[in-house]
Design an enzyme around this catalytic site. Structure first.
Site, PDB file in Angstrom:
ATOM      1  N   CYS A  98       0.964  -1.122   0.003  1.00 37.86           N
ATOM      2  CA  CYS A  98      -0.031  -0.015   0.027  1.00 37.86           C
ATOM      3  C   CYS A  98       0.815   1.333  -0.060  1.00 37.86           C
ATOM      4  O   CYS A  98       1.630   1.592   0.941  1.00 37.86           O
ATOM      5  CB  CYS A  98      -0.995  -0.079   1.263  1.00 37.86           C
ATOM      6  SG  CYS A  98      -2.170   1.452   1.003  1.00 37.86           S
ATOM      7  N   GLY A  99       0.898   2.068  -1.113  1.00 37.21           N
ATOM      8  CA  GLY A  99       1.570   3.188  -1.127  1.00 37.21           C
ATOM      9  C   GLY A  99       1.151   4.377  -0.298  1.00 37.21           C
ATOM     10  O   GLY A  99       2.115   4.968   0.311  1.00 37.21           O
ATOM     11  N   HIS A 100       0.079   4.602  -0.144  1.00 38.79           N
ATOM     12  CA  HIS A 100      -0.491   5.571   0.771  1.00 38.79           C
ATOM     13  C   HIS A 100      -0.271   5.312   2.265  1.00 38.79           C
ATOM     14  O   HIS A 100       0.035   6.106   2.970  1.00 38.79           O
ATOM     15  CB  HIS A 100      -2.058   6.236   0.747  1.00 38.79           C
ATOM     16  CG  HIS A 100      -2.983   5.500   1.302  1.00 38.79           C
ATOM     17  ND1 HIS A 100      -3.658   4.366   1.173  1.00 38.79           N
ATOM     18  CD2 HIS A 100      -3.319   5.700   2.818  1.00 38.79           C
ATOM     19  CE1 HIS A 100      -4.098   3.725   2.138  1.00 38.79           C
ATOM     20  NE2 HIS A 100      -3.996   4.547   3.063  1.00 38.79           N
ATOM     21  N   HIS A 218      -7.939  -4.199  -7.958  1.00 40.26           N
ATOM     22  CA  HIS A 218      -8.018  -2.690  -7.803  1.00 40.26           C
ATOM     23  C   HIS A 218      -8.157  -2.352  -9.444  1.00 40.26           C
ATOM     24  O   HIS A 218      -7.626  -2.778 -10.512  1.00 40.26           O
ATOM     25  CB  HIS A 218      -6.653  -2.194  -7.498  1.00 40.26           C
ATOM     26  CG  HIS A 218      -6.376  -2.193  -5.866  1.00 40.26           C
ATOM     27  ND1 HIS A 218      -6.128  -3.139  -5.526  1.00 40.26           N
ATOM     28  CD2 HIS A 218      -6.276  -1.450  -4.956  1.00 40.26           C
ATOM     29  CE1 HIS A 218      -5.835  -3.166  -4.185  1.00 40.26           C
ATOM     30  NE2 HIS A 218      -6.022  -1.935  -3.919  1.00 40.26           N
ATOM     31  N   ASP A 243     -10.486   4.875  -3.476  1.00 42.73           N
ATOM     32  CA  ASP A 243      -9.132   5.634  -2.584  1.00 42.73           C
ATOM     33  C   ASP A 243      -9.328   7.089  -2.688  1.00 42.73           C
ATOM     34  O   ASP A 243      -9.642   7.699  -3.661  1.00 42.73           O
ATOM     35  CB  ASP A 243      -8.103   5.003  -3.346  1.00 42.73           C
ATOM     36  CG  ASP A 243      -6.884   5.127  -2.536  1.00 42.73           C
ATOM     37  OD1 ASP A 243      -6.848   6.064  -1.557  1.00 42.73           O
ATOM     38  OD2 ASP A 243      -5.859   4.554  -2.566  1.00 42.73           O
ATOM     39  N   CYS A 247      -3.571   6.635  -4.847  1.00 42.37           N
ATOM     40  CA  CYS A 247      -3.277   5.473  -4.871  1.00 42.37           C
ATOM     41  C   CYS A 247      -1.887   5.255  -5.115  1.00 42.37           C
ATOM     42  O   CYS A 247      -1.471   5.409  -6.304  1.00 42.37           O
ATOM     43  CB  CYS A 247      -4.368   4.435  -5.453  1.00 42.37           C
ATOM     44  SG  CYS A 247      -4.052   2.748  -5.178  1.00 42.37           S
ATOM     45  N   GLY A 248      -0.968   4.877  -4.082  1.00 40.91           N
ATOM     46  CA  GLY A 248       0.628   4.919  -4.508  1.00 40.91           C
ATOM     47  C   GLY A 248       0.680   3.646  -5.140  1.00 40.91           C
ATOM     48  O   GLY A 248       1.372   3.700  -6.350  1.00 40.91           O
ATOM     49  N   THR A 249       0.193   2.366  -5.149  1.00 41.12           N
ATOM     50  CA  THR A 249       0.504   1.198  -6.003  1.00 41.12           C
ATOM     51  C   THR A 249      -0.210   1.381  -7.325  1.00 41.12           C
ATOM     52  O   THR A 249       0.262   0.984  -8.509  1.00 41.12           O
ATOM     53  CB  THR A 249       0.101  -0.003  -5.255  1.00 41.12           C
ATOM     54  OG1 THR A 249      -1.481   0.082  -5.081  1.00 41.12           O
ATOM     55  CG2 THR A 249       0.957  -0.381  -4.116  1.00 41.12           C
TER      56      THR A 249
HETATM   57  O1  PYC Z   1      -1.943   3.612  -1.905  1.00 40.24           O
HETATM   58  O2  PYC Z   1      -1.201   1.737  -2.713  1.00 40.24           O
HETATM   59  C1  PYC Z   1      -2.267   2.681  -2.309  1.00 40.24           C
HETATM   60  C2  PYC Z   1      -3.474   2.051  -1.777  1.00 40.24           C
HETATM   61  C3  PYC Z   1      -3.912   0.670  -1.988  1.00 40.24           C
HETATM   62  C4  PYC Z   1      -5.014   0.778  -1.618  1.00 40.24           C
HETATM   63  C5  PYC Z   1      -5.499   1.961  -1.019  1.00 40.24           C
HETATM   64  N1  PYC Z   1      -4.511   2.683  -1.174  1.00 40.24           N
END
Ligand code: PYC
Length: 321
Positions: A98-100, A218, A243, A247-249
Protein backbone atom coordinates in the site's frame (compact mmCIF):
# COMPACT_ATOMS: atom_id res chain seq x y z
CA UNK A 1 3.82 -7.30 20.63
CA UNK A 2 1.85 -9.87 22.68
CA UNK A 3 -1.91 -9.30 22.73
CA UNK A 4 -2.58 -7.84 26.14
CA UNK A 5 -5.61 -9.24 27.97
CA UNK A 6 -6.58 -7.95 31.38
CA UNK A 7 -7.81 -11.02 33.33
CA UNK A 8 -10.24 -9.00 35.46
CA UNK A 9 -11.97 -7.02 32.79
CA UNK A 10 -11.28 -9.11 29.65
CA UNK A 11 -10.36 -5.87 27.90
CA UNK A 12 -7.76 -6.24 25.18
CA UNK A 13 -5.79 -3.11 24.37
CA UNK A 14 -4.24 -2.30 21.00
CA UNK A 15 -2.15 0.82 20.42
CA UNK A 16 -2.56 2.57 17.09
CA UNK A 17 -1.51 5.71 15.24
CA UNK A 18 -4.05 7.06 12.75
CA UNK A 19 -3.04 9.25 9.84
CA UNK A 20 -4.34 10.19 6.44
CA UNK A 21 -2.42 10.47 3.21
CA UNK A 22 -4.16 12.74 0.72
CA UNK A 23 -7.44 12.00 2.52
CA UNK A 24 -7.05 8.20 2.67
CA UNK A 25 -6.81 6.92 6.26
CA UNK A 26 -4.19 4.53 7.63
CA UNK A 27 -4.25 2.93 11.07
CA UNK A 28 -0.87 1.53 12.13
CA UNK A 29 -0.93 -1.04 14.94
CA UNK A 30 2.17 -0.26 16.97
CA UNK A 31 1.53 -2.53 19.95
CA UNK A 32 -0.91 -5.26 20.99
CA UNK A 33 -1.01 -7.03 17.61
CA UNK A 34 -0.73 -10.79 17.18
CA UNK A 35 2.57 -12.66 17.13
CA UNK A 36 3.09 -14.05 13.62
CA UNK A 37 6.30 -16.07 14.10
CA UNK A 38 9.65 -15.56 12.43
CA UNK A 39 9.01 -16.16 8.71
CA UNK A 40 9.55 -13.55 6.05
CA UNK A 41 6.86 -10.90 5.61
CA UNK A 42 5.01 -12.90 2.94
CA UNK A 43 4.86 -15.92 5.28
CA UNK A 44 3.79 -13.80 8.24
CA UNK A 45 1.07 -12.21 6.11
CA UNK A 46 -0.30 -15.72 5.46
CA UNK A 47 -0.35 -16.44 9.20
CA UNK A 48 -2.13 -13.13 9.78
CA UNK A 49 -4.64 -13.84 6.99
CA UNK A 50 -5.35 -17.41 8.10
CA UNK A 51 -5.35 -17.05 11.89
CA UNK A 52 -6.09 -13.44 12.79
CA UNK A 53 -8.84 -12.31 10.47
CA UNK A 54 -10.93 -11.30 13.49
CA UNK A 55 -8.13 -8.98 14.61
CA UNK A 56 -7.96 -7.43 11.10
CA UNK A 57 -11.69 -6.82 11.12
CA UNK A 58 -11.65 -5.44 14.67
CA UNK A 59 -9.02 -2.84 13.76
CA UNK A 60 -10.43 -1.48 10.49
CA UNK A 61 -14.13 -2.28 10.33
CA UNK A 62 -17.06 -0.63 12.10
CA UNK A 63 -17.60 0.21 14.90
CA UNK A 64 -13.96 1.46 15.18
CA UNK A 65 -13.33 2.10 11.49
CA UNK A 66 -15.22 1.71 8.23
CA UNK A 67 -14.90 0.49 4.65
CA UNK A 68 -12.32 3.07 3.63
CA UNK A 69 -9.77 2.27 6.36
CA UNK A 70 -6.44 0.62 5.61
CA UNK A 71 -4.62 -0.92 8.54
CA UNK A 72 -0.95 -1.78 8.90
CA UNK A 73 0.52 -4.22 11.40
CA UNK A 74 3.99 -3.03 12.35
CA UNK A 75 6.34 -6.04 12.46
CA UNK A 76 9.99 -6.82 12.97
CA UNK A 77 11.62 -6.71 9.53
CA UNK A 78 13.14 -9.82 7.99
CA UNK A 79 15.59 -7.89 5.82
CA UNK A 80 18.65 -7.08 7.98
CA UNK A 81 18.87 -3.46 6.78
CA UNK A 82 15.18 -2.60 7.08
CA UNK A 83 13.98 -0.41 9.96
CA UNK A 84 10.47 -1.92 10.05
CA UNK A 85 8.23 -4.54 8.49
CA UNK A 86 4.60 -3.92 7.63
CA UNK A 87 1.58 -6.00 6.67
CA UNK A 88 -1.26 -3.94 5.23
CA UNK A 89 -4.91 -4.94 5.34
CA UNK A 90 -8.35 -3.46 4.66
CA UNK A 91 -12.05 -4.05 5.31
CA UNK A 92 -12.08 -7.41 3.49
CA UNK A 93 -8.61 -8.93 3.75
CA UNK A 94 -4.85 -8.48 3.49
CA UNK A 95 -3.15 -6.30 0.87
CA UNK A 96 0.09 -6.98 -0.97
CA UNK A 97 1.41 -3.48 -0.58
CA UNK A 98 0.00 0.00 0.00
CA UNK A 99 1.61 3.23 -1.16
CA UNK A 100 -0.49 5.75 0.76
CA UNK A 101 -0.18 3.46 3.79
CA UNK A 102 3.62 3.43 3.52
CA UNK A 103 3.62 7.23 3.47
CA UNK A 104 1.34 7.09 6.53
CA UNK A 105 3.65 4.56 8.19
CA UNK A 106 6.73 6.77 7.72
CA UNK A 107 4.85 9.78 9.07
CA UNK A 108 3.60 7.74 12.05
CA UNK A 109 7.12 6.49 12.84
CA UNK A 110 8.43 10.05 12.54
CA UNK A 111 5.70 11.24 14.93
CA UNK A 112 6.84 8.56 17.40
CA UNK A 113 10.43 9.76 16.91
CA UNK A 114 11.39 6.31 15.62
CA UNK A 115 12.33 7.59 12.13
CA UNK A 116 14.64 10.48 11.35
CA UNK A 117 14.62 12.42 8.09
CA UNK A 118 16.54 10.45 5.46
CA UNK A 119 16.35 7.19 3.56
CA UNK A 120 15.15 3.96 5.19
CA UNK A 121 14.20 0.45 4.06
CA UNK A 122 10.79 -1.04 4.90
CA UNK A 123 10.09 -4.77 4.53
CA UNK A 124 6.74 -5.74 2.95
CA UNK A 125 5.22 -9.05 1.79
CA UNK A 126 6.03 -8.20 -1.85
CA UNK A 127 9.57 -6.92 -1.34
CA UNK A 128 11.65 -4.25 0.31
CA UNK A 129 10.68 -0.65 -0.43
CA UNK A 130 12.50 2.56 0.43
CA UNK A 131 11.03 5.56 2.21
CA UNK A 132 12.66 8.95 2.09
CA UNK A 133 11.36 11.09 4.94
CA UNK A 134 11.78 14.69 3.72
CA UNK A 135 10.16 16.26 6.78
CA UNK A 136 7.61 15.05 9.32
CA UNK A 137 4.81 14.93 6.70
CA UNK A 138 6.40 14.59 3.26
CA UNK A 139 7.57 11.17 2.12
CA UNK A 140 8.81 9.54 -1.08
CA UNK A 141 8.22 5.82 -1.45
CA UNK A 142 10.48 3.99 -3.86
CA UNK A 143 8.14 1.16 -4.59
CA UNK A 144 8.62 -2.40 -5.82
CA UNK A 145 9.48 -2.77 -9.54
CA UNK A 146 6.30 -2.18 -11.52
CA UNK A 147 5.33 -3.28 -15.02
CA UNK A 148 2.55 -3.55 -17.56
CA UNK A 149 1.59 -7.17 -18.00
CA UNK A 150 -1.00 -6.87 -20.80
CA UNK A 151 -2.32 -3.93 -22.81
CA UNK A 152 -5.61 -3.26 -24.60
CA UNK A 153 -7.60 -6.00 -22.87
CA UNK A 154 -11.26 -5.89 -23.91
CA UNK A 155 -14.13 -6.49 -21.46
CA UNK A 156 -17.85 -6.59 -22.19
CA UNK A 157 -19.68 -4.83 -19.34
CA UNK A 158 -23.25 -5.39 -20.58
CA UNK A 159 -25.22 -2.16 -19.91
CA UNK A 160 -21.97 -0.19 -19.59
CA UNK A 161 -20.77 -1.40 -23.02
CA UNK A 162 -17.25 -2.48 -23.90
CA UNK A 163 -14.08 -1.16 -22.25
CA UNK A 164 -10.43 -1.65 -23.02
CA UNK A 165 -7.71 -1.40 -20.42
CA UNK A 166 -4.23 -2.35 -19.32
CA UNK A 167 -3.25 -4.83 -16.63
CA UNK A 168 -0.30 -3.65 -14.57
CA UNK A 169 1.50 -4.46 -11.33
CA UNK A 170 2.45 -1.69 -8.92
CA UNK A 171 2.58 -3.76 -5.73
CA UNK A 172 -1.07 -4.76 -6.30
CA UNK A 173 -2.74 -5.79 -9.57
CA UNK A 174 -4.63 -3.05 -11.43
CA UNK A 175 -6.92 -2.80 -14.43
CA UNK A 176 -6.38 0.71 -15.83
CA UNK A 177 -8.91 2.36 -18.13
CA UNK A 178 -8.27 5.71 -19.76
CA UNK A 179 -10.89 5.61 -22.53
CA UNK A 180 -14.45 5.55 -21.24
CA UNK A 181 -17.56 7.75 -21.19
CA UNK A 182 -17.62 8.49 -17.45
CA UNK A 183 -16.95 11.83 -15.73
CA UNK A 184 -14.02 11.34 -13.34
CA UNK A 185 -15.36 13.93 -10.94
CA UNK A 186 -16.33 13.89 -7.23
CA UNK A 187 -19.99 14.57 -8.14
CA UNK A 188 -20.07 11.23 -9.94
CA UNK A 189 -18.68 8.87 -7.29
CA UNK A 190 -21.74 6.58 -7.02
CA UNK A 191 -21.72 5.92 -10.77
CA UNK A 192 -17.93 5.54 -10.92
CA UNK A 193 -18.22 2.95 -8.16
CA UNK A 194 -20.92 1.07 -10.09
CA UNK A 195 -18.91 1.25 -13.33
CA UNK A 196 -15.66 0.03 -11.77
CA UNK A 197 -17.49 -2.71 -9.88
CA UNK A 198 -18.88 -3.94 -13.20
CA UNK A 199 -15.28 -4.09 -14.50
CA UNK A 200 -14.26 -6.11 -11.46
CA UNK A 201 -17.14 -8.55 -12.06
CA UNK A 202 -16.24 -8.88 -15.76
CA UNK A 203 -12.59 -9.61 -14.91
CA UNK A 204 -13.69 -12.36 -12.57
CA UNK A 205 -16.32 -13.72 -15.01
CA UNK A 206 -13.78 -13.86 -17.85
CA UNK A 207 -11.01 -15.14 -15.55
CA UNK A 208 -8.73 -12.29 -16.53
CA UNK A 209 -5.83 -12.11 -14.06
CA UNK A 210 -2.41 -10.63 -13.51
CA UNK A 211 0.73 -12.68 -14.04
CA UNK A 212 0.68 -16.15 -12.42
CA UNK A 213 -3.05 -15.86 -11.79
CA UNK A 214 -2.72 -12.80 -9.52
CA UNK A 215 -6.17 -11.43 -8.73
CA UNK A 216 -6.84 -7.99 -10.23
CA UNK A 217 -8.52 -6.42 -7.22
CA UNK A 218 -8.00 -2.70 -7.93
CA UNK A 219 -9.64 -0.83 -10.83
CA UNK A 220 -8.39 2.55 -11.97
CA UNK A 221 -10.13 5.09 -14.24
CA UNK A 222 -8.46 8.20 -15.57
CA UNK A 223 -9.80 11.55 -16.71
CA UNK A 224 -8.72 15.17 -17.07
CA UNK A 225 -7.20 16.81 -14.00
CA UNK A 226 -8.22 20.06 -12.38
CA UNK A 227 -5.42 22.57 -11.74
CA UNK A 228 -1.79 21.58 -11.48
CA UNK A 229 -1.91 17.86 -12.27
CA UNK A 230 -1.50 15.63 -15.31
CA UNK A 231 -4.47 13.36 -14.74
CA UNK A 232 -7.25 12.64 -12.24
CA UNK A 233 -8.04 9.09 -11.17
CA UNK A 234 -10.78 7.12 -9.49
CA UNK A 235 -9.55 3.92 -7.81
CA UNK A 236 -11.87 1.16 -6.65
CA UNK A 237 -10.32 -0.80 -3.79
CA UNK A 238 -10.92 -4.53 -3.15
CA UNK A 239 -13.56 -3.96 -0.45
CA UNK A 240 -15.72 -1.64 -2.59
CA UNK A 241 -14.50 1.69 -1.19
CA UNK A 242 -12.79 4.24 -3.41
CA UNK A 243 -9.31 5.50 -2.61
CA UNK A 244 -9.36 9.10 -1.40
CA UNK A 245 -5.66 9.37 -2.26
CA UNK A 246 -4.28 8.95 -5.80
CA UNK A 247 -3.26 5.41 -4.70
CA UNK A 248 0.48 4.77 -4.44
CA UNK A 249 0.46 1.31 -5.96
CA UNK A 250 -2.04 2.51 -8.60
CA UNK A 251 0.17 5.46 -9.50
CA UNK A 252 3.11 3.02 -9.77
CA UNK A 253 1.08 0.84 -12.17
CA UNK A 254 0.09 3.97 -14.15
CA UNK A 255 3.72 5.09 -14.36
CA UNK A 256 4.71 1.67 -15.75
CA UNK A 257 2.05 2.03 -18.49
CA UNK A 258 3.01 5.64 -19.28
CA UNK A 259 6.67 4.72 -19.63
CA UNK A 260 5.87 1.59 -21.67
CA UNK A 261 3.91 3.83 -24.08
CA UNK A 262 6.71 6.42 -24.19
CA UNK A 263 4.31 9.10 -22.89
CA UNK A 264 6.74 10.09 -20.17
CA UNK A 265 10.49 9.68 -20.02
CA UNK A 266 12.58 8.31 -17.15
CA UNK A 267 12.89 10.97 -14.45
CA UNK A 268 9.98 13.05 -15.76
CA UNK A 269 7.44 14.04 -13.10
CA UNK A 270 3.82 12.87 -13.40
CA UNK A 271 1.32 14.51 -11.04
CA UNK A 272 -1.54 12.15 -10.31
CA UNK A 273 -4.62 13.72 -8.76
CA UNK A 274 -7.13 11.71 -6.73
CA UNK A 275 -10.89 11.94 -7.10
CA UNK A 276 -10.97 14.32 -4.08
CA UNK A 277 -8.14 16.46 -5.48
CA UNK A 278 -5.09 15.31 -3.50
CA UNK A 279 -1.90 14.81 -5.51
CA UNK A 280 1.02 12.36 -5.62
CA UNK A 281 4.10 13.27 -7.61
CA UNK A 282 5.56 10.30 -9.43
CA UNK A 283 8.66 9.61 -11.47
CA UNK A 284 10.27 6.40 -12.60
CA UNK A 285 13.37 4.85 -14.06
CA UNK A 286 13.84 1.69 -16.07
CA UNK A 287 15.40 -1.36 -14.45
CA UNK A 288 15.63 -3.84 -17.34
CA UNK A 289 12.00 -4.06 -18.50
CA UNK A 290 10.45 -2.89 -15.24
CA UNK A 291 9.93 0.57 -13.82
CA UNK A 292 11.16 1.66 -10.38
CA UNK A 293 8.53 4.16 -9.20
CA UNK A 294 9.19 7.02 -6.78
CA UNK A 295 5.91 8.28 -5.33
CA UNK A 296 5.86 11.42 -3.20
CA UNK A 297 2.94 12.40 -0.99
CA UNK A 298 2.01 14.01 2.30
CA UNK A 299 0.43 12.47 5.37
CA UNK A 300 -0.83 13.95 8.63
CA UNK A 301 -1.34 12.36 12.05
CA UNK A 302 -4.96 12.24 13.24
CA UNK A 303 -4.84 10.22 16.45
CA UNK A 304 -2.68 8.29 18.87
CA UNK A 305 -5.16 5.91 20.43
CA UNK A 306 -5.81 2.75 22.40
CA UNK A 307 -8.40 0.47 20.84
CA UNK A 308 -10.32 -1.50 23.46
CA UNK A 309 -11.64 -4.97 22.59
CA UNK A 310 -14.21 -5.82 25.26
CA UNK A 311 -14.97 -9.55 25.29
CA UNK A 312 -18.57 -8.74 26.37
CA UNK A 313 -19.16 -6.66 23.21
CA UNK A 314 -20.85 -8.72 20.46
CA UNK A 315 -19.38 -6.37 17.82
CA UNK A 316 -15.93 -6.21 19.37
CA UNK A 317 -14.27 -7.96 16.43
CA UNK A 318 -15.84 -5.64 13.86
CA UNK A 319 -18.82 -5.68 11.54
CA UNK A 320 -17.72 -7.14 8.22
CA UNK A 321 -19.10 -5.45 5.09
O1 PYC B 1 -2.00 3.73 -1.93
O2 PYC B 1 -1.36 1.82 -2.75
C1 PYC B 1 -2.18 2.53 -2.20
C2 PYC B 1 -3.50 1.95 -1.82
C3 PYC B 1 -3.93 0.68 -2.03
C4 PYC B 1 -5.20 0.61 -1.49
C5 PYC B 1 -5.52 1.83 -0.97
N1 PYC B 1 -4.46 2.65 -1.18
Amino acid sequence: MAREVDANTAFERVQVIDSHTGGEPTRIVIDGGPELGTGNLAQRREVFRDQYDDFRSAVVNEPRGGDVWVGGLLCEPDHPDAVAGIIFFNNVGVLNMCGHGTIGLATSLAYLQRLAPGVHLIDTPVGVVTVTLHDRNRVTVTNVPSYRFRSDVMLNLGDFGVVRGDIAWGGNWFFLVKEHAEQVHPDNIARLTEFTQSIRLALSRDQVTGENGGEIDHIELFGPAEGQADSRSFVLCPGGAYDRSPCGTGTSAKLACLMADGIIDPGETWRQQSIIGSIFQARGEWDNDQVIPHITGTAYINAEATLIFDSADPFSMGISP
